[in-house]
Motif scaffolding. Structure first.
Motif, PDB file in Angstrom:
ATOM      1  N   MET A  67      15.242 -21.038 -22.648  1.00 37.12           N
ATOM      2  CA  MET A  67      16.547 -21.707 -22.583  1.00 37.12           C
ATOM      3  C   MET A  67      16.394 -23.092 -21.967  1.00 37.12           C
ATOM      4  SD  MET A  67      20.075 -20.484 -20.704  1.00 37.12           S
ATOM      5  CE  MET A  67      20.219 -19.056 -21.780  1.00 37.12           C
ATOM      6  N   LEU A  68      17.155 -24.031 -22.479  1.00 34.64           N
ATOM      7  CA  LEU A  68      17.121 -25.400 -21.970  1.00 34.64           C
ATOM      8  C   LEU A  68      18.373 -25.689 -21.159  1.00 34.64           C
ATOM      9  CD1 LEU A  68      15.866 -28.270 -21.907  1.00 34.64           C
ATOM     10  CD2 LEU A  68      17.134 -28.739 -24.029  1.00 34.64           C
ATOM     11  N   TYR A  69      18.168 -26.130 -19.918  1.00 37.21           N
ATOM     12  CA  TYR A  69      19.278 -26.545 -19.056  1.00 37.21           C
ATOM     13  C   TYR A  69      19.259 -28.073 -18.927  1.00 37.21           C
ATOM     14  CZ  TYR A  69      19.932 -21.703 -17.498  1.00 37.21           C
ATOM     15  OH  TYR A  69      20.183 -20.354 -17.444  1.00 37.21           O
TER      16      TYR A  69
ATOM     17  N   GLU B 276      10.522 -20.186 -24.964  1.00 34.77           N
ATOM     18  CA  GLU B 276       9.756 -19.153 -24.254  1.00 34.77           C
ATOM     19  C   GLU B 276      10.030 -19.115 -22.751  1.00 34.77           C
ATOM     20  OE1 GLU B 276       5.845 -20.402 -25.207  1.00 34.77           O
ATOM     21  OE2 GLU B 276       6.117 -20.086 -27.376  1.00 34.77           O
ATOM     22  N   LYS B 277      10.495 -20.236 -22.192  1.00 34.15           N
ATOM     23  CA  LYS B 277      10.609 -20.338 -20.736  1.00 34.15           C
ATOM     24  C   LYS B 277      11.983 -20.862 -20.321  1.00 34.15           C
ATOM     25  CE  LYS B 277       5.648 -21.325 -20.221  1.00 34.15           C
ATOM     26  NZ  LYS B 277       5.309 -20.038 -19.553  1.00 34.15           N
ATOM     27  N   MET B 278      12.228 -20.794 -19.029  1.00 37.93           N
ATOM     28  CA  MET B 278      13.416 -21.441 -18.463  1.00 37.93           C
ATOM     29  C   MET B 278      13.043 -22.888 -18.176  1.00 37.93           C
ATOM     30  SD  MET B 278      15.602 -20.464 -15.052  1.00 37.93           S
ATOM     31  CE  MET B 278      16.967 -21.491 -14.498  1.00 37.93           C
ATOM     32  N   VAL B 279      13.674 -23.803 -18.901  1.00 40.13           N
ATOM     33  CA  VAL B 279      13.310 -25.216 -18.840  1.00 40.13           C
ATOM     34  C   VAL B 279      14.501 -26.031 -18.360  1.00 40.13           C
ATOM     35  CG1 VAL B 279      12.525 -27.219 -20.170  1.00 40.13           C
ATOM     36  CG2 VAL B 279      11.653 -24.930 -20.722  1.00 40.13           C
ATOM     37  N   ALA B 280      14.250 -26.945 -17.428  1.00 41.50           N
ATOM     38  CA  ALA B 280      15.276 -27.879 -16.961  1.00 41.50           C
ATOM     39  C   ALA B 280      14.915 -29.284 -17.422  1.00 41.50           C
ATOM     40  CB  ALA B 280      15.391 -27.835 -15.445  1.00 41.50           C
ATOM     41  N   LEU B 281      15.845 -29.948 -18.049  1.00 44.62           N
ATOM     42  CA  LEU B 281      15.672 -31.344 -18.464  1.00 44.62           C
ATOM     43  C   LEU B 281      16.435 -32.237 -17.499  1.00 44.62           C
ATOM     44  CD1 LEU B 281      14.821 -33.594 -20.495  1.00 44.62           C
ATOM     45  CD2 LEU B 281      16.928 -33.073 -21.752  1.00 44.62           C
ATOM     46  N   ILE B 282      15.741 -33.216 -16.912  1.00 48.55           N
ATOM     47  CA  ILE B 282      16.395 -34.175 -16.023  1.00 48.55           C
ATOM     48  C   ILE B 282      15.985 -35.589 -16.424  1.00 48.55           C
ATOM     49  CG2 ILE B 282      16.483 -32.553 -14.092  1.00 48.55           C
ATOM     50  CD1 ILE B 282      14.149 -34.068 -12.818  1.00 48.55           C
ATOM     51  N   THR B 283      16.773 -36.556 -15.988  1.00 50.16           N
ATOM     52  CA  THR B 283      16.402 -37.963 -16.132  1.00 50.16           C
ATOM     53  C   THR B 283      16.133 -38.518 -14.734  1.00 50.16           C
ATOM     54  OG1 THR B 283      18.660 -38.774 -15.929  1.00 50.16           O
ATOM     55  CG2 THR B 283      17.924 -38.187 -18.130  1.00 50.16           C
ATOM     56  N   ASP B 284      15.744 -39.790 -14.666  1.00 53.13           N
ATOM     57  CA  ASP B 284      15.539 -40.398 -13.347  1.00 53.13           C
ATOM     58  C   ASP B 284      16.831 -40.391 -12.551  1.00 53.13           C
ATOM     59  OD1 ASP B 284      12.910 -40.812 -13.918  1.00 53.13           O
ATOM     60  OD2 ASP B 284      13.099 -42.967 -14.312  1.00 53.13           O
TER      61      ASP B 284
END
Length: 218
Positions: A1-3, A72-80
């Motif tokens: 999942m993408l957060y 496949e994983k727990m993923v967090a997307l962030i910016t600066d």
């Protein structure tokens, strides 16, 4: 999942408790810069994370390679700073995940756009978000000439080193409109100026700064 995790635009404490929970639990953090991401995480006691890079230099192949991680994983997307997917390449990853029917969730937080509008002191029920103007001179000029036809409020942003260029562009194309500009929102040297473009240029104290510019309705 993408957060999609919104991060502070200035003060590191301006982050939600939910965002911190997601960042602690994430198996992978996708970021623009490991240096900036690590500084934010360390400030909240989060260490030992696996990073992947997604920035303006990422190729279509780079972006496609991130999709299996999100499956496949727990993923967090962030910016600066700010909300990923807003005026940055994170939108491409969101689109690719949607095509694969992968879950994408938003973890809301600070917004420079809402901060700018709230500081205006005017009720702006409509506005045009123009965002980043083209860097190339001819394309930039054409975009600005087209914007002069717009009577609603306009929001413009650009990179910190094009601050003075942007102000001079406004002087050339919008000499009779009123403006609001925010510099370095939520940082110690935050500054908000309002008035004609000449008055703002005269009071401008920065060679470069994170800024957003609001052109008031005609």
């Amino acid at each position: 999942m993408l957060y999609l995790v919104a991060t502070p635009i200035g003060d590191y404490n301006e982050i939600s408790l939910r965002a911190l929970d997601v960042l602690r639990e994430a198996e992978v953090i996708i970021c623009e810069s490991t240096k900036e991401a690590s500084k934010l995480l360390r400030s909240h006691g989060i260490t030992g994370k696996k990073f992947e890079i997604l920035d303006e230099h990422s190729t279509p192949e780079d972006k496609a390679a991130l999709v299996p991680l999100c499956a496949e994983k727990m993923v967090a997307l962030i910016t600066d700073c700010g909300t990923p997917g807003f005026a940055d390449p994170g939108a491409d990853l969101v689109r690719l995940c949607r095509k694969k029917n992968l879950a994408v969730k938003s973890v809301l937080g600070p917004s420079s756009l809402m901060g700018l509008l709230s500081l205006s002191g005017q009720r702006l029920d409509q506005f045009v978000f123009r965002g980043f103007l083209p860097a190339e001179t001819e394309s930039r000029g054409a975009a600005l000439r087209e914007l002069t036809k717009e009577k609603r409020a306009i929001v413009i942003m650009d990179t910190p080193y094009r601050l003075k260029k942007t102000l001079n562009d406004m002087k050339e194309h919008f000499p009779n409109r009123q403006f609001l500009i925010t510099y370095n929102l939520s940082q110690e040297d935050e500054l908000v100026l309002e008035g004609t473009i000449d008055s703002i240029i005269n009071k401008n104290a920065f060679e470069k700064a994170e800024f957003m510019l609001l052109i008031y309705p005609a």
